[in-house]
Design an enzyme around this catalytic site. Structure first.
Site, PDB file in Angstrom:
ATOM      1  CG  LEU A   1      -1.116  32.208  -9.102  1.00 13.30           C
ATOM      2  CD1 LEU A   1      -1.420  30.764  -9.487  1.00 13.30           C
ATOM      3  CD2 LEU A   1      -0.591  32.984 -10.295  1.00 13.30           C
TER       4      LEU A   1
ATOM      5  CD  GLU B   1      -3.151  28.785 -16.245  1.00 16.69           C
ATOM      6  OE1 GLU B   1      -2.404  28.868 -17.245  1.00 16.69           O
ATOM      7  OE2 GLU B   1      -2.718  28.874 -15.076  1.00 16.69           O
TER       8      GLU B   1
END
Length: 180
Positions: free
Chosen positions: A23, A30
């Protein structure tokens, strides 16, 4: 009844979703949202499926595989055996067949990546909803979320925070789409 596939993803301003198999950002809130949405069930006797492509599976750090308290399914054209960690399927229709056979154990089916799996799911008759976190910043990425079809409309989901979130100076907002 055939299960509807729900997509969950986070994308930055240039629709990037990953870089070098990771990521591009680290946002605890999140990630907690992703975990809650893909894990929580109304029926405690059922679990949710997380359906992903093989590269997405390979990108999950070994210590987090399989994703806990979820049925992990990996789409791959290769003959791979993940033992009791994940079920392998050759295609989305094949995954639907397997899930249908297990429907008394499954509550929701979450598609968690990657790019081509998202695209084919949005184009499939099994598409249900898209849960997209929009990260209000540009990050360098080499993997991108596919174009959202023009017949997808924003809806409200009471389980999803409505206001702008912020963590580490990065703003983000949760959006939910359905096909019109």
């Amino acid at each position: 009844m055939l299960p509807k596939l729900e997509l969950i993803a986070a994308a930055c301003e240039n629709m990037g979703i990953g870089i070098n198999g990771d990521l591009p950002w680290r946002l605890k809130t999140e990630m907690a949202f992703f975990t809650r949405m893909t894990t929580d069930t109304k029926d405690k006797n059922k679990k949710n499926v997380v359906l992903m492509g093989r590269r997405t599976w390979d990108c999950i750090p070994e210590k987090y595989r399989p994703l806990q308290n979820r049925i992990n399914m990996v789409l791959t054209s290769q003959s791979l055996d993940y033992g009791d960690k994940a079920i392998t399927c050759k295609s989305i229709p094949h995954a639907i067949e397997v899930i249908t056979d297990m429907q008394n154990q499954v509550e929701r089916v979450w598609v968690i990546g990657g790019s081509s799996v998202y695209k084919s799911t949005m184009e499939s008759p099994y598409f249900g909803r898209l849960y997209l976190t929009r990260i209000k910043k540009k990050f360098e990425c080499d993997t991108f979320f596919p174009l959202i079809p023009s017949d997808f409309v924003l809806i409200k989901d009471p389980t999803v925070p409505q206001d702008i979130q912020e963590e580490k100076g990065i703003k983000f907002v949760y959006e939910v789409y359905e096909k019109r």
